[in-house]
Design a protein around this motif. Sequence first.
Motif, PDB file in Angstrom:
ATOM      1  N   ASP A  85      12.954 -10.193  -1.378  1.00 41.27           N
ATOM      2  CA  ASP A  85      12.611  -9.629  -0.074  1.00 41.27           C
ATOM      3  C   ASP A  85      11.626  -8.466  -0.181  1.00 41.27           C
ATOM      4  OD1 ASP A  85      14.529  -8.009  -1.229  1.00 41.27           O
ATOM      5  OD2 ASP A  85      15.790  -7.844   0.544  1.00 41.27           O
ATOM      6  N   LEU A  86      11.601  -7.790  -1.314  1.00 46.24           N
ATOM      7  CA  LEU A  86      10.623  -6.717  -1.496  1.00 46.24           C
ATOM      8  C   LEU A  86       9.196  -7.255  -1.491  1.00 46.24           C
ATOM      9  CD1 LEU A  86      11.897  -4.122  -4.134  1.00 46.24           C
ATOM     10  CD2 LEU A  86      11.031  -3.651  -1.841  1.00 46.24           C
ATOM     11  N   ASP A  87       9.007  -8.449  -2.068  1.00 44.06           N
ATOM     12  CA  ASP A  87       7.683  -9.073  -2.030  1.00 44.06           C
ATOM     13  C   ASP A  87       7.246  -9.309  -0.591  1.00 44.06           C
ATOM     14  OD1 ASP A  87       7.004  -9.591  -4.901  1.00 44.06           O
ATOM     15  OD2 ASP A  87       8.877 -10.701  -4.817  1.00 44.06           O
ATOM     16  N   ALA A  88       8.181  -9.764   0.227  1.00 43.91           N
ATOM     17  CA  ALA A  88       7.871 -10.010   1.642  1.00 43.91           C
ATOM     18  C   ALA A  88       7.499  -8.720   2.347  1.00 43.91           C
ATOM     19  CB  ALA A  88       9.075 -10.652   2.337  1.00 43.91           C
ATOM     20  N   SER A  89       8.259  -7.665   2.095  1.00 38.83           N
ATOM     21  CA  SER A  89       7.979  -6.382   2.738  1.00 38.83           C
ATOM     22  C   SER A  89       6.616  -5.846   2.311  1.00 38.83           C
ATOM     23  CB  SER A  89       9.072  -5.376   2.383  1.00 38.83           C
ATOM     24  OG  SER A  89      10.310  -5.784   2.923  1.00 38.83           O
ATOM     25  N   ALA A  90       6.275  -6.043   1.042  1.00 35.15           N
ATOM     26  CA  ALA A  90       4.977  -5.585   0.545  1.00 35.15           C
ATOM     27  C   ALA A  90       3.832  -6.329   1.213  1.00 35.15           C
ATOM     28  CB  ALA A  90       4.913  -5.757  -0.971  1.00 35.15           C
ATOM     29  N   ILE A  91       3.935  -7.646   1.268  1.00 42.88           N
ATOM     30  CA  ILE A  91       2.880  -8.463   1.891  1.00 42.88           C
ATOM     31  C   ILE A  91       2.779  -8.159   3.382  1.00 42.88           C
ATOM     32  CG2 ILE A  91       2.216 -10.827   2.485  1.00 42.88           C
ATOM     33  CD1 ILE A  91       3.507 -11.660  -0.212  1.00 42.88           C
ATOM     34  N   ALA A  92       3.933  -7.993   4.035  1.00 44.44           N
ATOM     35  CA  ALA A  92       3.948  -7.757   5.488  1.00 44.44           C
ATOM     36  C   ALA A  92       3.358  -6.407   5.866  1.00 44.44           C
ATOM     37  CB  ALA A  92       5.382  -7.858   6.016  1.00 44.44           C
ATOM     38  N   THR A  93       3.404  -5.443   4.961  1.00 43.60           N
ATOM     39  CA  THR A  93       2.913  -4.102   5.292  1.00 43.60           C
ATOM     40  C   THR A  93       1.594  -3.748   4.611  1.00 43.60           C
ATOM     41  OG1 THR A  93       4.322  -3.148   3.556  1.00 43.60           O
ATOM     42  CG2 THR A  93       5.202  -3.193   5.794  1.00 43.60           C
ATOM     43  N   PHE A  94       1.389  -4.246   3.385  1.00 46.26           N
ATOM     44  CA  PHE A  94       0.172  -3.904   2.647  1.00 46.26           C
ATOM     45  C   PHE A  94      -0.819  -5.053   2.521  1.00 46.26           C
ATOM     46  CE2 PHE A  94       2.956  -0.530   0.712  1.00 46.26           C
ATOM     47  CZ  PHE A  94       2.201   0.547   1.160  1.00 46.26           C
ATOM     48  N   GLY A  95      -0.362  -6.283   2.763  1.00 53.64           N
ATOM     49  CA  GLY A  95      -1.258  -7.414   2.552  1.00 53.64           C
ATOM     50  C   GLY A  95      -1.599  -7.528   1.087  1.00 53.64           C
ATOM     51  N   ASP A  96      -2.875  -7.318   0.747  1.00 53.94           N
ATOM     52  CA  ASP A  96      -3.305  -7.369  -0.652  1.00 53.94           C
ATOM     53  C   ASP A  96      -3.673  -5.983  -1.189  1.00 53.94           C
ATOM     54  OD1 ASP A  96      -3.057 -10.204  -0.781  1.00 53.94           O
ATOM     55  OD2 ASP A  96      -4.967 -10.408   0.275  1.00 53.94           O
ATOM     56  N   GLU A  97      -3.214  -4.935  -0.500  1.00 57.89           N
ATOM     57  CA  GLU A  97      -3.512  -3.565  -0.918  1.00 57.89           C
ATOM     58  C   GLU A  97      -2.357  -2.978  -1.728  1.00 57.89           C
ATOM     59  OE1 GLU A  97      -6.499  -2.198  -0.286  1.00 57.89           O
ATOM     60  OE2 GLU A  97      -7.056  -4.108   0.659  1.00 57.89           O
ATOM     61  N   LYS A  98      -2.609  -1.863  -2.411  1.00 56.85           N
ATOM     62  CA  LYS A  98      -1.605  -1.209  -3.242  1.00 56.85           C
ATOM     63  C   LYS A  98      -0.776  -0.208  -2.445  1.00 56.85           C
ATOM     64  CE  LYS A  98      -4.668  -1.293  -7.304  1.00 56.85           C
ATOM     65  NZ  LYS A  98      -5.371  -0.441  -8.295  1.00 56.85           N
ATOM     66  N   GLY A  99       0.452   0.032  -2.895  1.00 56.96           N
ATOM     67  CA  GLY A  99       1.262   1.055  -2.268  1.00 56.96           C
ATOM     68  C   GLY A  99       2.723   0.961  -2.662  1.00 56.96           C
ATOM     69  N   ILE A 100       3.503   1.933  -2.201  1.00 57.11           N
ATOM     70  CA  ILE A 100       4.952   1.937  -2.417  1.00 57.11           C
ATOM     71  C   ILE A 100       5.616   1.290  -1.213  1.00 57.11           C
ATOM     72  CG2 ILE A 100       7.007   3.399  -2.651  1.00 57.11           C
ATOM     73  CD1 ILE A 100       5.125   5.485  -3.994  1.00 57.11           C
ATOM     74  N   VAL A 101       6.440   0.308  -1.465  1.00 58.71           N
ATOM     75  CA  VAL A 101       7.113  -0.387  -0.372  1.00 58.71           C
ATOM     76  C   VAL A 101       8.614  -0.205  -0.502  1.00 58.71           C
ATOM     77  CG1 VAL A 101       7.196  -2.588  -1.647  1.00 58.71           C
ATOM     78  CG2 VAL A 101       7.348  -2.595   0.856  1.00 58.71           C
ATOM     79  N   GLY A 102       9.281   0.008   0.633  1.00 58.36           N
ATOM     80  CA  GLY A 102      10.727   0.182   0.631  1.00 58.36           C
ATOM     81  C   GLY A 102      11.396  -0.632   1.714  1.00 58.36           C
ATOM     82  N   ILE A 103      12.645  -0.943   1.484  1.00 63.20           N
ATOM     83  CA  ILE A 103      13.485  -1.631   2.476  1.00 63.20           C
ATOM     84  C   ILE A 103      14.700  -0.755   2.753  1.00 63.20           C
ATOM     85  CG2 ILE A 103      14.963  -3.617   2.947  1.00 63.20           C
ATOM     86  CD1 ILE A 103      13.210  -5.262   1.079  1.00 63.20           C
ATOM     87  N   ILE A 104      14.973  -0.524   4.035  1.00 56.71           N
ATOM     88  CA  ILE A 104      16.250   0.079   4.435  1.00 56.71           C
ATOM     89  C   ILE A 104      16.760  -0.751   5.607  1.00 56.71           C
ATOM     90  CG2 ILE A 104      17.495   2.252   4.656  1.00 56.71           C
ATOM     91  CD1 ILE A 104      14.861   3.735   4.568  1.00 56.71           C
ATOM     92  N   GLY A 105      17.548  -1.743   5.289  1.00 57.56           N
ATOM     93  CA  GLY A 105      18.105  -2.634   6.305  1.00 57.56           C
ATOM     94  C   GLY A 105      19.578  -2.861   6.004  1.00 57.56           C
TER      95      GLY A 105
END
Length: 282
Positions: free
Chosen positions: A95-115
Amino acid sequence: MILIIFTGSRYADWRLADKGKVLHGFRTAGINSYIQDENFINQLLNKNTDLLYNAEKVRKIFFFGAGASSKDRQEKIIRVFSTFFKNAKVKASHDLDASAIATFGDEKGIVGIIGSGSNAAYFTGKKITENNYGLGYILADEGSTNWLSKQILKDFLTEAMPNGFREKFLEKHNIDRKVILEKIYNTPNPNIFLTSFADFILENRNDPYMSSVIKKGLDLYFKTYLIPLADNYPDSPISLTGSVAYNYKEWVMELGNEYHLNIEKIVKEPIQNLTKYYINKN
């Protein structure tokens, strides 16, 4: 036709798309490949008429789910889905991969999930970097619905919950010590039981007791996940997904400012952005 699935432990969001358009979108019970077996997943697929009707038309499947972080659990998903969708190529990811793609697309960054649960990682623009997070609802999930529910249940059982709030809690959830311990220790999928308190927590977010628990959980999430990642990847933008991050985003942003973190985006449900991403790629 392509099928995109994003699932936590509580809910799974599905989108069937073809020729640049979403044909069907719906929600089912969640799929956690760490907890649930292949029979459960197969039954879930066979109960849905949209999936049954379109099974042979689907050519590509992009599955992103809680618990699907290891190769063996991804292979479990691929086996079940390949049997049901006989003409489809299946890709299963965390699910972290999904959150990264959904928010950054193909860009770099820190992604987090709080659900329902919680996690975080650095995204290179292509993949999630490995770390020691994602230990699940028993050892970790700081700040998540799982964590918040455990705190209020513990306070309820130890009589640390304020009396007025305790009465409110019992009005909404007619449970006692025996039921709670049975659900947690002697029934399958206790995390589903924990997430059942999400609506109550949200409804009472402004109660002094409840707000203190939520803020404590969010602060712990920042200290456990985001601050160490920001130290390792300075000046990186941060994006968050999940119901807790979204529902309490004012407090999340306050903490971001307090800890000097660049929180760029908070998305409740990644499925919409995921769908756009894969429609454009296919």
